[in-house]
Write a protein that holds these residues in place. Structure first.
Motif, short mmCIF file in Angstrom:
data_model
loop_
_atom_site.label_atom_id
_atom_site.label_comp_id
_atom_site.label_asym_id
_atom_site.label_seq_id
_atom_site.Cartn_x
_atom_site.Cartn_y
_atom_site.Cartn_z
N VAL A 298 0.85 -1.19 0.00
CA VAL A 298 0.00 0.00 0.00
C VAL A 298 0.89 1.24 0.00
CG1 VAL A 298 -1.83 1.24 1.17
CG2 VAL A 298 -1.76 -1.25 1.31
N MET A 299 0.84 2.00 -1.07
CA MET A 299 1.54 3.29 -1.14
C MET A 299 3.02 3.14 -0.82
SD MET A 299 -0.80 5.41 -2.05
CE MET A 299 0.03 6.94 -1.74
N GLY A 300 3.66 2.10 -1.31
CA GLY A 300 5.07 1.90 -1.05
C GLY A 300 5.38 1.31 0.30
N VAL A 301 4.37 1.06 1.11
CA VAL A 301 4.55 0.45 2.43
C VAL A 301 3.95 -0.95 2.40
CG1 VAL A 301 4.06 0.64 4.89
CG2 VAL A 301 4.47 2.70 3.54
N ASP A 302 4.71 -1.93 2.83
CA ASP A 302 4.25 -3.31 2.84
C ASP A 302 3.69 -3.64 4.22
OD1 ASP A 302 4.98 -3.68 0.27
OD2 ASP A 302 6.94 -4.54 0.72
N LEU A 303 2.37 -3.93 4.27
CA LEU A 303 1.77 -4.43 5.49
C LEU A 303 2.00 -5.93 5.55
CD1 LEU A 303 -1.64 -2.51 5.53
CD2 LEU A 303 0.47 -1.94 6.75
N GLU A 304 2.51 -6.41 6.65
CA GLU A 304 2.83 -7.83 6.77
C GLU A 304 2.15 -8.43 7.99
OE1 GLU A 304 6.94 -8.76 6.73
OE2 GLU A 304 7.21 -8.29 4.60
N ALA A 305 1.81 -9.69 7.86
CA ALA A 305 1.25 -10.45 8.97
C ALA A 305 1.75 -11.88 8.84
CB ALA A 305 -0.28 -10.41 8.96
N THR A 306 1.85 -12.54 9.96
CA THR A 306 2.29 -13.93 9.97
C THR A 306 1.13 -14.83 10.34
OG1 THR A 306 2.99 -13.72 12.29
CG2 THR A 306 4.65 -13.29 10.58
N VAL A 448 -1.24 12.69 3.88
CA VAL A 448 -1.63 11.38 4.42
C VAL A 448 -2.73 11.54 5.46
CG1 VAL A 448 -0.84 9.38 5.74
CG2 VAL A 448 0.59 10.34 3.92
N GLU A 449 -2.60 12.54 6.35
CA GLU A 449 -3.62 12.73 7.39
C GLU A 449 -4.97 13.13 6.80
OE1 GLU A 449 -1.89 15.64 9.92
OE2 GLU A 449 -0.71 14.17 11.08
N GLY A 450 -4.98 13.80 5.66
CA GLY A 450 -6.24 14.23 5.07
C GLY A 450 -6.81 13.28 4.03
N ASP A 451 -6.10 12.20 3.74
CA ASP A 451 -6.58 11.24 2.73
C ASP A 451 -7.64 10.34 3.35
OD1 ASP A 451 -7.01 9.52 0.68
OD2 ASP A 451 -4.91 9.03 0.32
N GLY A 452 -8.85 10.36 2.80
CA GLY A 452 -9.93 9.55 3.34
C GLY A 452 -9.99 8.15 2.79
N SER A 453 -9.17 7.83 1.78
CA SER A 453 -9.21 6.49 1.18
C SER A 453 -8.37 5.48 1.94
CB SER A 453 -8.73 6.55 -0.28
OG SER A 453 -7.37 6.99 -0.34
N MET A 454 -7.52 5.93 2.87
CA MET A 454 -6.65 5.02 3.62
C MET A 454 -7.32 4.65 4.94
SD MET A 454 -2.89 6.76 3.23
CE MET A 454 -2.31 7.48 1.68
N THR A 455 -7.07 3.43 5.38
CA THR A 455 -7.52 3.02 6.70
C THR A 455 -6.61 3.62 7.77
OG1 THR A 455 -6.18 1.01 6.68
CG2 THR A 455 -8.41 0.86 5.74
N GLU A 456 -7.10 3.61 8.99
CA GLU A 456 -6.30 4.18 10.08
C GLU A 456 -5.00 3.41 10.29
OE1 GLU A 456 -6.82 6.95 11.60
OE2 GLU A 456 -8.63 7.30 10.44
#
Length: 485
Positions: A298-306, A448-456
């Motif tokens: 997401v936006m150059g940031v990889d969310l990871e989970a195991t 980023v703070e004003g973008d409403g399309s991203m989750t918290e």
């Protein structure tokens, strides 16, 4: 004389010219023949030497990574349907798309007037049933007392009859008195039978009253449940999805109002080939609980989970191939059901294999190794597994040899090369980082703070990265491209 002298001179010159021309032709012919008959003289040539990248084949234990794509889904998804019909008179403040609710929270209320009236009637009928039961119990007690009194009277009449018979046998009584006493005893026995019948009817009345009471209780309980159905509670903690109701709206029984999704209990479903599935099984044919890593870019940031593999599908779906397996995720922060993610499964470890680029392996199952005097020689190997752009190989005599990393049609057996050696353990290049100015950093943070399309969760992750001294260049490029759009 002068004419004759000039003529002879011309003839002589013509003859000399012809002789010279013939002699020249003979010289040219001899030269051409000598040239054609002579052996060609080839100048000495230098051997061509190719420059190649080589890598030392070092056997080691490798944990293969199976890469697949899957979809995140929730382990618990509940459709919220109206259990009663009527007008919605109250909606919770949290009853909206994406809102989070807690277990037991009241979500909505439906107008309970009809259900309350039905409950009141049922309770009134239940009170009547209680009264009927009490009255039947009292009637049964009286019937028993009347039967006892009739039995006593019958006994007295029987004794009087026996006494008259005794008097008659002694000559004291009369036949008329005996007959009268016998009629009285018979009447008393008839009265006993009548009282027994009355007792039986009283007992039946008691049973009917108990049945009516049980039926009234059932009706009362059903009316109470219908009244309770006018209030909808959250069955577990989760988020609401596909909300389709407003306050004041009229709903019907079993109408779909929303969907309650438990976004903390997530799993990922991924489809693999049958060959890949076979590598994930143990000796007993069961799916191994292998660790998995799930990535969402997401936006150059990889969310990871195991997570860990839990189960596989019971059957192959119609028109499908391979196997569908499921992995349970642990603390999947930022993930939502429906996300399309990359899944990496750590397969069982493989011993004694060499990891090389896929370009080092030829179609005939050979690699080129350095021999004496830096000349190439083919070596047969066995392909164990492919890993992205790399291959895992085994082969007799492969350990310790220097292998050509990139093959080309110009390379073959006996070709002399100039090897370029490099460390086969070299790590991948680190991602590019940028030093941001305070103005540029503040502009990115504000966007980023004003973008409403991203989750918290995504916002929190990106903001944490932006607060670092050096920020990934890829993330900055994506953010600025969206700002420009």
């Amino acid at each position: 004389m002068r004419f004759l002298r000039q003529s002879l001179t011309g003839l002589m010159l013509l003859a000399v010219t012809l002789v010279v021309l013939v002699y020249a032709g003979v010289l040219v012919r001899d030269a051409v023949q000598d040239r054609m008959n002579a052996s060609p003289q080839v100048p000495p040539q230098r051997e061509r030497v190719f420059t190649v990248n080589v890598q030392t084949a070092v056997p080691r234990s490798v944990t293969p990574i199976l890469t697949a794509f899957g979809e995140v889904q929730s382990l618990r998804t509940l459709e919220l349907r109206a259990a009663a019909s009527g007008t919605v008179i109250m909606l919770s403040d949290n009853f909206e798309e994406g809102a989070r609710v807690e277990k037991g929270e009241v979500l909505l209320r439906i107008d309970p007037d009809n259900a309350q009236s039905a409950l009141d009637r049922a309770e009134s009928d239940l009170a009547d049933a209680h009264a009927e039961q009490r009255e039947a119990a009292r009637a049964l007690e009286l019937a028993r007392d009347e039967l006892a009194a009739a039995q006593e009277q019958a006994a007295l009449r029987e004794r009087a009859f026996q006494r008259q018979k005794d008097l008659e046998s002694r000559g004291v009584g009369t036949a008329a008195a005996v007959e009268t006493a016998e009629l009285a005893a018979s009447s008393a026995r008839q009265a006993v039978l009548t009282r027994r019948q009355a007792l039986s009817q009283a007992e039946a009345r008691v049973e009917r009253a108990e049945t009516a009471l049980a039926r009234a209780r059932i009706v009362r309980d059903e009316a109470r449940r219908r009244l309770n159905d006018t209030v909808m509670h959250a069955e577990f903690d989760g988020s609401l999805n596909e909300v389709n109701v407003v306050e004041g709206g009229l709903v019907s029984t079993n109408e779909r109002l929303a969907e309650l999704v438990d976004d903390t209990a997530l799993e990922v479903a991924l489809r693999v080939s049958t060959a890949q599935y076979a590598r994930l099984l143990d000796d007993e044919g069961r799916l191994r609980p292998l660790p998995v890593t799930v990535t969402l870019s997401v936006m150059g940031v990889d969310l990871e989970a195991t997570g860990v593999l839990k189960r596989d599908s019971a059957a192959v779906g119609e028109g499908q191939s391979g196997r569908l397996i499921f992995a349970r995720l642990d603390r999947a922060r930022g993930f939502k059901p429906g996300d399309f993610v990359t899944v990496r499964v750590s397969e069982p470890e493989i011993d004694n294999v060499v990891r090389l680029p896929a370009t080092a392996l030829a179609a005939d199952g050979t690699v080129l190794v350095l021999g004496d005097d830096d000349r190439l020689a083919p070596l047969a190997v066995t392909l164990v597994r492919r890993q992205g752009d790399d291959v895992l190989l085994r082969g007799d005599g492969l350990a310790g040899r220097e292998v050509v990393r990139e093959r080309s049609p110009l390379l073959g057996e006996g070709i002399k090369v100039r090897p370029l050696r490099q460390d086969d353990q070299g790590a991948d290049a680190a991602p590019a980082l940028l030093d941001l100015s305070e103005e540029r950093r503040a502009r990115l943070v504000a966007y980023v703070e004003g973008d409403g399309s991203m989750t918290e969760a995504v916002k929190s992750t990106i903001l944490d990265r932006l607060q670092q001294p050096r920020v990934p260049a890829q993330m900055v490029e994506r953010l600025e491209s969206r700002m420009g759009g």
